[in-house]
Design a protein around this motif. Structure first.
Motif, mmCIF file in Angstrom:
data_model
loop_
_atom_site.group_PDB
_atom_site.id
_atom_site.type_symbol
_atom_site.label_atom_id
_atom_site.label_comp_id
_atom_site.label_asym_id
_atom_site.label_seq_id
_atom_site.Cartn_x
_atom_site.Cartn_y
_atom_site.Cartn_z
ATOM 1 N N VAL A 61 0.850 -1.193 0.000
ATOM 2 C CA VAL A 61 0.000 0.000 0.000
ATOM 3 C C VAL A 61 0.887 1.246 0.000
ATOM 4 O O VAL A 61 2.047 1.200 0.435
ATOM 5 N N GLN A 62 0.359 2.336 -0.479
ATOM 6 C CA GLN A 62 1.144 3.568 -0.598
ATOM 7 C C GLN A 62 0.977 4.413 0.669
ATOM 8 O O GLN A 62 -0.059 5.029 0.882
ATOM 9 N N VAL A 63 2.010 4.417 1.496
ATOM 10 C CA VAL A 63 2.003 5.188 2.738
ATOM 11 C C VAL A 63 3.267 6.028 2.803
ATOM 12 O O VAL A 63 4.371 5.514 2.596
ATOM 13 N N THR A 64 3.101 7.304 3.076
ATOM 14 C CA THR A 64 4.241 8.183 3.332
ATOM 15 C C THR A 64 4.135 8.667 4.768
ATOM 16 O O THR A 64 3.119 9.251 5.154
ATOM 17 N N SER A 65 5.163 8.398 5.575
ATOM 18 C CA SER A 65 5.144 8.772 6.983
ATOM 19 C C SER A 65 5.994 10.011 7.225
ATOM 20 O O SER A 65 7.090 10.152 6.655
ATOM 21 N N TYR A 66 5.472 10.900 8.079
ATOM 22 C CA TYR A 66 6.191 12.103 8.477
ATOM 23 C C TYR A 66 6.249 12.142 10.001
ATOM 24 O O TYR A 66 5.329 11.685 10.687
ATOM 25 N N PHE A 67 7.314 12.742 10.519
ATOM 26 C CA PHE A 67 7.472 12.900 11.956
ATOM 27 C C PHE A 67 7.679 14.382 12.237
ATOM 28 O O PHE A 67 8.583 15.006 11.672
ATOM 29 N N ALA A 68 6.827 14.935 13.087
ATOM 30 C CA ALA A 68 6.830 16.382 13.320
ATOM 31 C C ALA A 68 6.753 16.688 14.807
ATOM 32 O O ALA A 68 6.074 15.986 15.566
ATOM 33 N N ALA A 69 7.437 17.742 15.231
ATOM 34 C CA ALA A 69 7.386 18.193 16.617
ATOM 35 C C ALA A 69 6.163 19.074 16.843
ATOM 36 O O ALA A 69 5.567 19.596 15.896
ATOM 37 N N ILE A 70 5.787 19.244 18.102
ATOM 38 C CA ILE A 70 4.675 20.133 18.432
ATOM 39 C C ILE A 70 5.061 21.585 18.164
ATOM 40 O O ILE A 70 4.241 22.382 17.709
#
Length: 322
Positions: free
Chosen positions: A34-43
């Motif tokens: 499946v096509q998933v792009t993950s991002y990680f972001a701070a508050i």
């Protein structure tokens, strides 16, 4: 299949398992195609590095304002150290983040919290009037601090529209598996659960386990292979010899092992698969004839007989069809 963006928020002193569990499950889903792009972001958008509660650091975090999320995308918000979470001064610094969350929710993004991440949703005003949950140690505090919430205890996770809250660590994994099932189907969710060797858990108050996920609480690889085959070929008529060939076993050994491993026979398992598939299709407006064909049945009479046989398991709106 629509590509999906998954955003994992990294608050200060984040609890690692709260974020690593769901993030890894979405990674495994992507590994299955499946096509998933993950991002990680701070508050805080200015933070590109955040220290977790156990001193492991996250780096190269993105500014959430740079993301262009679409309806159906997912945001996960994990828990963090209580000393920070329960600090009113800290919660006041999350106002801009809360505004961004409200904007994403308004355009159809699904928002999930793990453990005490529910406090950040509450601070953003997204849980007002909604049923929700959090870690058992903080149930009373969440209800007291935000009296407009309908906080539920003794449950793994709560779904309220496009906002989902979970109780903590392991239940965050349950929640991620549930999301994967909703997004891409039960077969993929079962494969992901099997890949990471975890078993789907639910309570009476949560969505009932799909038959495509049930009877998978085992480590017998040959039976998992058979269960995958049966789920994917309901429209076909496979005899026991055909199934046994795929499992590299004799028909006799397969019959014994399947019953010993799952507690039910292959025939009973196929019946349950057919009933759930039929329930889904009829609920979506398909005709009885089309449904019977998709379930590998020769006639609508066979379908009605099967539905009558499992009438007590049918949703109320479909009981009259049986």
């Amino acid at each position: 299949m629509k590509a999906l963006q998954a955003v994992f928020i990294i608050p200060p002193k984040v609890h690692l398992l709260d974020i690593a569990g769901p993030a890894h499950l979405f990674y495994e889903a992507g590994d299955y195609g499946v096509q998933v792009t993950s991002y990680f972001a701070a508050i805080d958008p200015a933070d590109t590095q955040v220290e977790s509660s156990c001193a492991l650091h996250f780096s190269n975090l993105v500014d959430y304002n740079s993301l262009q999320l679409q309806p159906g995308d997912v945001i996960f918000i994990p828990g963090m150290e209580a000393a920070i979470l329960l600090d009113d001064a800290f919660l006041r610094t999350t106002a801009a983040f809360g505004q961004w969350l409200r904007q994403q929710h308004a355009k159809g993004v699904t928002i999930c919290s793990v453990c005490t991440g529910a406090f950040l949703l509450a601070a953003a005003g997204l849980l007002d009037g909604r049923s929700c949950t959090t870690h058992w140690k903080y149930i009373d505090r969440l209800q007291h601090k935000y009296p407009a919430l309908q906080v539920r205890d003794n449950c793994l996770f709560v779904e309220s529209g496009s906002i989902l809250t979970s109780a903590g660590v392991a239940s965050g994994i349950d929640l991620a598996l549930y999301m994967i099932e909703q997004l891409w189907g039960s077969v993929l969710a079962a494969r992901v659960a099997r890949e990471v060797v975890v078993f789907t858990r639910r309570t009476a108050g949560d969505p009932q386990i799909s038959i495509f996920m049930q009877y998978r609480n085992h480590l017998e690889n040959r039976i998992h292979t058979v269960q995958d085959l049966l789920a994917q070929t309901l429209h076909q008529h496979l005899d026991i010899e055909d199934i046994a060939v795929n499992a590299h076993m004799s028909a006799r050994n397969l019959t014994r092992l399947f019953k010993r491993t799952t507690g039910i026979t292959i025939g009973q398992y196929v019946d349950k698969l057919r009933v759930e598939r039929a329930t889904q299709m009829i609920g979506e407006g398909h005709t009885m004839q089309a449904t019977a064909g998709a379930c590998g049945l020769k006639s609508t009479n066979q379908l009605r007989f099967l539905l009558r046989k499992y009438e007590t398991a049918l949703p109320r709106r479909l009981e009259k069809m049986a």
